[in-house]
Write an enzyme that holds these catalytic residues in place. Structure first.
Site, PDB file in Angstrom:
ATOM      1  N   ARG A  51      -7.776  22.407  65.052  1.00  0.00           N
ATOM      2  CA  ARG A  51      -8.647  22.753  64.152  1.00  0.00           C
ATOM      3  C   ARG A  51      -9.827  21.793  63.953  1.00  0.00           C
ATOM      4  O   ARG A  51      -9.349  20.383  63.939  1.00  0.00           O
ATOM      5  CB  ARG A  51      -8.384  23.339  62.762  1.00  0.00           C
ATOM      6  CG  ARG A  51      -7.338  24.648  63.089  1.00  0.00           C
ATOM      7  CD  ARG A  51      -6.616  24.727  61.879  1.00  0.00           C
ATOM      8  NE  ARG A  51      -5.608  25.857  61.915  1.00  0.00           N
ATOM      9  CZ  ARG A  51      -4.785  26.260  60.926  1.00  0.00           C
ATOM     10  NH1 ARG A  51      -4.767  25.604  59.927  1.00  0.00           N
ATOM     11  NH2 ARG A  51      -3.828  27.217  61.140  1.00  0.00           N
ATOM     12  N   ASP A  53     -12.572  20.728  60.859  1.00  0.00           N
ATOM     13  CA  ASP A  53     -12.946  20.923  59.501  1.00  0.00           C
ATOM     14  C   ASP A  53     -14.424  21.414  59.602  1.00  0.00           C
ATOM     15  O   ASP A  53     -15.148  21.067  60.512  1.00  0.00           O
ATOM     16  CB  ASP A  53     -12.804  20.014  58.360  1.00  0.00           C
ATOM     17  CG  ASP A  53     -11.482  19.620  58.102  1.00  0.00           C
ATOM     18  OD1 ASP A  53     -10.464  20.584  58.208  1.00  0.00           O
ATOM     19  OD2 ASP A  53     -11.203  18.885  57.366  1.00  0.00           O
ATOM     20  N   ARG A 200     -10.095  11.161  58.514  1.00  0.00           N
ATOM     21  CA  ARG A 200     -10.964  10.922  57.241  1.00  0.00           C
ATOM     22  C   ARG A 200     -10.382  10.161  56.138  1.00  0.00           C
ATOM     23  O   ARG A 200     -10.901   9.409  55.565  1.00  0.00           O
ATOM     24  CB  ARG A 200     -11.207  12.427  56.485  1.00  0.00           C
ATOM     25  CG  ARG A 200     -12.131  13.168  57.471  1.00  0.00           C
ATOM     26  CD  ARG A 200     -12.383  14.764  57.293  1.00  0.00           C
ATOM     27  NE  ARG A 200     -13.217  14.541  56.083  1.00  0.00           N
ATOM     28  CZ  ARG A 200     -13.110  15.946  55.262  1.00  0.00           C
ATOM     29  NH1 ARG A 200     -12.715  16.921  56.031  1.00  0.00           N
ATOM     30  NH2 ARG A 200     -13.720  15.912  54.059  1.00  0.00           N
TER      31      ARG A 200
END
Lengths: 248, 248
Positions: A51, A53, A200
Site C-alpha cells: 500500500r 498512504d 516517514r
C-alpha cells in the site's frame, strides 16, 4: 484467464492512498473500475506490491491481477491507459505466470524522499516534496543513514498500528544527495521490505538530526530501544515516492 | 505611499492567467485581494511585467504597486506570503523608486518551455510540460532556433488578436537542451520583448520542424512572410514558464 503484471506510476496528490475504500478515490479503486469496464462488468481484484498512504506518489509501483480473457500485452497497455485517469498511468504490461505475486515475489523496494530546503515556499513542489525551511547538515544526515543500513529490528520506526510481528528488515542502501538548483535533499532507501510508516518515521527522525536537535548516534540508540515513542515524528507523506519494486 | 517591486512565482495550473477577471481566479486578482486585506479595504492596483495566459507558469514574474503605507521589505514579504494562496509565492520584495515600472522598465525577458517527449504519458508533468510523444530531431530544432535569434518582424508568430503595431522584437538567445532522465526538451528564449502568443506559436512551428513535417529553413521563410496563417499551431500553454524579467 491470464495473469498480468503491470508497472504503474501515479501522482498521489488526489488519491486517498493505494488501497480501495468504499467512498474515497484510491489507486486500486481506479484500476479495478477500469478493468470492470474492460470485462463488461466482471470484477477483477488488483493486488499491489504494497500500500501507499494518502499523498504518497509512485514512479514504479507493481501490481498484478487475473484477467478473464487473453489480451496481448500491447492491447492491455492501450486499453488501460485509455480508461485510467490522467494522474495514474501504466508504464509496462507483462504477462506473468500464475506463481507471480506482486507482493510476495518482491525481493527489494526502493523509495525516495524529496525534502525541499529553501527558505521561501515553492508553489511547484507543494504536493511533490515536503518542506523544511531550516538549515540541514548533510554530513550529520549521512552519518545517521549509515546506522540504518544493514539488518535491524525497526520497531522504533514502525507505526504502532502495524500488526506485523516480525519487525526485522534489511536496508541495503540509505543515502542522501543535495540538488542545489532545486534546493532539495533527495533521500534513497533500498531494502528487502519496509514497515508501515517506516520511511516517514525515519525521515522525521533524520530531520531532527540534520537540524541539530538530535545527534546522529541517536539513530543507533533508537534501533536498540525498540520504542516508537522515542523516535521522531512521522514526516509528511508528500515527499515520499515508491520508486521501484525489484523481482528476481 | 511607497512603491514596491516584487518578484513572484506561481503554478499557473489553477489560474485563469495573470490579468484580473470579474469572476475567474487570476494572479493579479489574488495579489490585489491580499493587499486589500493589508490596507483594511483600500484598493491597490497591481502592475505586472506582462500578462501570462491561463495555465502558464512563472518562476520569476515581476510586479509593482504603490502601497498606502510604509512597510519594511521584510514585513511586506511576510504579510504577503501569509495571505497569498499556496500556488502563488513572493520570492523577493524591494522598495522601488517612483520611476520604476515593472513593464516599461523591463529590458529583457526569459521564458522557458518544457516539452515532454516520452512515449507514455507522465502523470507528474501533466500540467507542467506539454507532451509530444513522437521523435524530435534536436539538430533540426537547433538549426531552426538559429533563424529566430536576432532582430526580426515576428508578425507570423503573433496572435492576430495582438493589437500592438510594431511587431519587431530582438531575440538574444534561443536554444534547446534535452534532459534524458526526464525525457524532456527544454527550450529557452531570451529577448527584449515577446508578442502575444509568440512563444507558443514558435513552439507549435518548432514541433513541426522537429518531427519532420517542416524543414528548419521554413523558419526563415515564415519570418519574411509576415502571415500568422502560414506558421504552425499555437502550442499548449502548460509547458510555458516566465523565468526572469531583467531590469538595468
Amino acid at each position: 484467464m491470464m495473469r498480468y503484471k503491470l508497472t504503474i506510476a501515479y501522482d498521489g496528490t488526489k488519491f486517498y492512498g493505494f488501497q480501495i475504500q468504499p467512498k474515497d478515490r484510491t489507486v486500486q479503486g481506479e484500476l479495478e473500475k477500469s478493468l470492470k469496464i474492460m470485462t463488461k462488468g466482471i470484477d477483477v481484484r488488483v493486488h499491489g506490491s504494497g500500500r501507499t498512504d494518502s499523498g504518497v506518489h509512485a514512479l514504479g509501483q507493481v501490481i498484478h491481477y487475473d484477467y478473464p480473457g487473453e489480451l496481448s500485452e500491447k492491447a492491455m497497455f492501450k486499453a488501460m491507459n485509455t480508461l485510467l485517469p490522467k494522474d495514474l498511468v501504466v508504464q509496462k504490461v507483462e504477462v506473468a505466470d500464475s506463481y507471480f505475486h506482486s507482493r510476495f515475489s518482491a525481493k527489494e523496494k526502493i523509495y525516495i524522499y524529496r525534502l525541499y530546503n529553501g527558505e521561501v515556499r515553492n508553489p511547484f513542489t507543494r504536493t511533490y516534496a515536503s518542506w523544511h525551511p531550516y538549515p540541514l547538515d548533510i554530513d550529520r544526515l549521512r552519518e545517521a543513514l549509515t546506522y540504518i543500513e544493514g539488518r535491524h529490528d525497526f520497531t522504533s520506526f514502525a507505526s504502532i498500528k502495524d500488526p506485523i510481528e516480525n519487525k526485522i528488515r534489511t536496508i541495503y542502501e540509505a543515502r542522501v544527495d543535495y540538488d542545489s538548483e532545486k534546493q532539495e535533499f533527495v533521500f534513497l532507501f533500498r531494502g528487502n521490505g519496509f514497515l508501515y510508516n517506516m520511511i516517514r518515521i525515519l525521515m522525521g527522525t533524520l530531520i531532527e538530526i540534520g537540524d541539530r536537535r538530535k545527534e546522529p548516534e541517536e539513530m543507533q540508540r533508537l534501533l536498540k530501544l525498540k520504542d516508537r515513542k522515542q523516535a521522531g515524528p512521522t514526516a509528511s507523506p508528500l515527499g515520499l515516492y515508491l520508486k521501484n519494486v525489484i523481482y528476481d
